[in-house]
Design an enzyme around this catalytic site. Structure first.
Site, PDB file in Angstrom:
ATOM      1  N   GLU A 184     -11.182  24.074  -8.594  1.00 50.01           N
ATOM      2  CA  GLU A 184     -11.866  23.660  -7.362  1.00 50.01           C
ATOM      3  C   GLU A 184     -10.850  23.485  -6.234  1.00 50.01           C
ATOM      4  O   GLU A 184     -10.786  22.434  -5.571  1.00 50.01           O
ATOM      5  CB  GLU A 184     -12.706  22.393  -7.589  1.00 50.01           C
ATOM      6  CG  GLU A 184     -13.809  22.620  -8.608  1.00 50.01           C
ATOM      7  CD  GLU A 184     -14.924  21.581  -8.608  1.00 50.01           C
ATOM      8  OE1 GLU A 184     -14.780  20.528  -7.969  1.00 50.01           O
ATOM      9  OE2 GLU A 184     -15.955  21.836  -9.268  1.00 50.01           O
ATOM     10  N   GLU A 308     -17.849  25.702 -15.106  1.00 48.62           N
ATOM     11  CA  GLU A 308     -18.470  24.369 -15.075  1.00 48.62           C
ATOM     12  C   GLU A 308     -19.936  24.561 -14.727  1.00 48.62           C
ATOM     13  O   GLU A 308     -20.263  25.099 -13.665  1.00 48.62           O
ATOM     14  CB  GLU A 308     -17.792  23.449 -14.052  1.00 48.62           C
ATOM     15  CG  GLU A 308     -16.415  23.009 -14.496  1.00 48.62           C
ATOM     16  CD  GLU A 308     -15.781  21.958 -13.591  1.00 48.62           C
ATOM     17  OE1 GLU A 308     -16.523  21.176 -12.961  1.00 48.62           O
ATOM     18  OE2 GLU A 308     -14.540  21.927 -13.535  1.00 48.62           O
TER      19      GLU A 308
HETATM   20  O1  AHR Z   1     -17.077  17.967 -14.467  1.00 47.93           O
HETATM   21  C1  AHR Z   1     -16.816  16.944 -13.556  1.00 47.93           C
HETATM   22  C2  AHR Z   1     -16.104  17.433 -12.311  1.00 47.93           C
HETATM   23  O2  AHR Z   1     -16.945  18.299 -11.604  1.00 47.93           O
HETATM   24  C3  AHR Z   1     -14.861  18.257 -12.522  1.00 47.93           C
HETATM   25  O3  AHR Z   1     -13.748  17.469 -12.711  1.00 47.93           O
HETATM   26  C4  AHR Z   1     -14.743  19.017 -11.243  1.00 47.93           C
HETATM   27  O4  AHR Z   1     -14.091  20.242 -11.399  1.00 47.93           O
HETATM   28  C5  AHR Z   1     -16.184  19.159 -10.789  1.00 47.93           C
HETATM   29  O5  AHR Z   1     -16.349  18.791  -9.477  1.00 47.93           O
END
Ligand code: AHR
Length: 500
Positions: A184, A308
């Site tokens: 991110e 994710e």
């Molecule tokens: O999964 C939780 C968080 O969500 C992670 O650390 C981040 O990459 C995303 O914003």
């Protein structure tokens, strides 16, 4: 389970499969998971330490290990997440007692004592027989630090880092294929612009070398949900010779509002359908990002990794707001099935996906409470879908019906069909409707086995110390007649059928 309506009172749908038309391989890595130093994912959830009264193997919970083995976890991402861009790997090696302590600024400001580090994680992956997927620190780490981590893990010869690894008890290097460069980076990983990130990416990746027969598969930070500008700029500057994949992040927030996301188990029918509508946006995201990728990489050499994904609710009342602990209901099972079916269908571009997160965080497959363990409804879906791993996607067209409210009209059914190396065909179907059972006509017969995941209501969940409310069960709701099968797919259920 609901009482099923008579066949003539059901909605009807047709699944037309073309067994001759093969549409690519569903990488087993689509069934990947994610483990971050966040809340009770690593500590308590996965790692309790060798001295714990909870049965463990080298400090890793035995029950968690066995449960993850049962769903054939193919790849595990670590150490973050946002945590990755503050993680300095050298703090997590050597004697545990002398490892540095740090503040986990992203997740509750708690002390991270680094007792779970590189050795412990790679040990866990070996026990799971899964590929490690390391997220390297580009946000606050140096090029040298990242390069040395790769050398430490994978170099077999004589070098400062390989010698240090040996000194710390590991003679042979590990096999580490998947390596992410920044997480991110448009947000918690450094708030970069795509142009700046792409330049930095090119620099960092240059020094991540392939040692001793280990070939890295490099993953660049991809877009946040619908940030198409990010994908455009990244693809423009990262030609196939710099990266193997870019990583998309998309979370399902039922209300679409991050300030008040909604409860994991206390929700109305309208909120349920809103959640399904939000999760189905994944299809448009994959399609539109893929269109951009196709323009720069028509041969599809750069893959899209959804590293994710999952539902993100308000934390359970009374739990630490920074720990992201949430329950997991039959609604989550439907969400998981919709997304996994979709990833299967998009397997030409989507090479991996990692559900956030494995244990005790967000849409976890496992929850722990002291020595107790719960396998969530989402876990049951991963268990059901195992035969899709590395199978061949078959062409199939589904004509169904819609469900939902006026605001959230969604297709009721989702599907994917694959053929295993043993020649059997595996069909998975979800029905998100809360009111309509479905009589699904499939142009195949020869059912070998069918299974179902369903519950009385979408709010049903598995709780500690109670008989599980949502389980994977054998299913007999089908009839076969000359070349076709009529499969009943009850409302709010996920069904699988294996055909000869
Ligand atoms: O999964 C939780 C968080 O969500 C992670 O650390 C981040 O990459 C995303 O914003």
């Amino acid at each position: 389970m609901f009482s099923i309506k008579k066949e003539d009172a059901m909605k009807t749908a047709v699944l037309q499969i073309n067994r001759e038309e093969k549409c690519g391989i569903v990488s087993r890595h689509i069934y990947g998971h994610f483990s971050e130093h966040l809340g009770r994912c690593i500590y308590d959830g996965i790692y309790v330490g060798e001295g714990s009264a909870i049965p463990n193997v080298h400090g890793i919970r035995k029950d968690v290990l066995e449960a993850l083995q049962e769903i054939h976890v193919p790849v595990l991402r670590w150490p973050g997440g946002c945590f990755a861009d503050e993680y300095h790997w050298k703090d997590g090696i050597g004697e545990k007692a002398s490892r540095k302590k740090m503040v986990n600024t992203n997740w509750g400001g708690v002390v991270e004592d680094n007792r779970f580090g590189t050795h412990e994680f790679l040990d866990l992956c070996e026990l799971l027989h899964c590929e490690p997927y390391i997220a390297g620190n580009m946000g606050s780490g140096t090029v040298q630090e990242m390069a040395e981590w790769v050398e430490y893990m994978t170099f077999d010869g004589v070098s400062p880092m390989a010698d240090l690894r040996r000194k710390n008890g590991r003679e042979k290097p590990w096999h580490v294929k998947f390596f992410g460069i920044g997480n991110e980076s448009w947000g918690c990983g450094g708030n970069m612009r795509p142009e700046y990130y792409a330049d930095e990416y090119r620099r960092y990746q240059t020094f991540c070398k392939n040692y001793s027969g280990n070939t890295l598969y490099k993953v660049a930070c991809g877009p946040n949900a619908g940030d198409y500008h990010w994908t455009e700029k990244i693809m423009e500057q990262l030609k196939p010779w710099y990266t193997d994949a870019i990583a998309l992040h998309y979370y399902t927030v039922p209300s679409g509002n991050w300030e008040k996301k909604g409860s994991a188990t206390d929700f109305t029918d309208a909120e349920y359908y809103q959640t399904i509508a939000e999760t189905l946006k994944m299809e448009e995201l994959i399609d539109r990002h893929s269109e951009i990728m196709d323009r720069y990489d028509p041969d599809g050499n750069i893959k899209l990794i959804v590293d994710e994904w999952g539902c993100w609710y308000d934390v359970e009342p009374g739990t630490h707001p920074g720990f992201l602990y949430q329950q997991n209901s039959m609604r989550d099972a439907i969400v998981a099935a919709c997304n996994l079916n979709l990833f299967n269908q998009k397997c030409k571009r989507v090479a991996m996906a990692n559900l956030a997160q494995a244990v005790n965080v967000l849409q976890a497959v496992l929850l722990t409470d002291g020595a107790k363990l719960v396998k969530t409804p989402t876990y049951q879906v991963f268990r059901m879908f195992v035969p899709h791993q590395d199978a061949t996607l078959l062409s199939a067209s589904l004509s169904g019906f819609t469900a939902g409210t006026e605001e959230s009209q969604v297709p009721a059914l989702s599907d994917s069909v694959t053929e295993g190396t043993d020649g059997t065909m595996f069909v998975t179907i979800s029905n998100c409707s809360l009111s309509d059972d479905c009589a699904l006509k499939i142009n195949a017969d020869g059912v070998l086995e069918a299974q179902i995941i369903t519950a009385e209501k979408p709010q049903a969940y598995n709780d500690f110390g109670k008989v599980p409310a949502v389980e994977l069960k054998p299913y007999h709701g089908y009839t076969e007649q000359c070349g076709k099968t009529i499969l009943t797919v009850p409302r709010c259920s996920v069904v699988s059928v294996r055909f000869a």
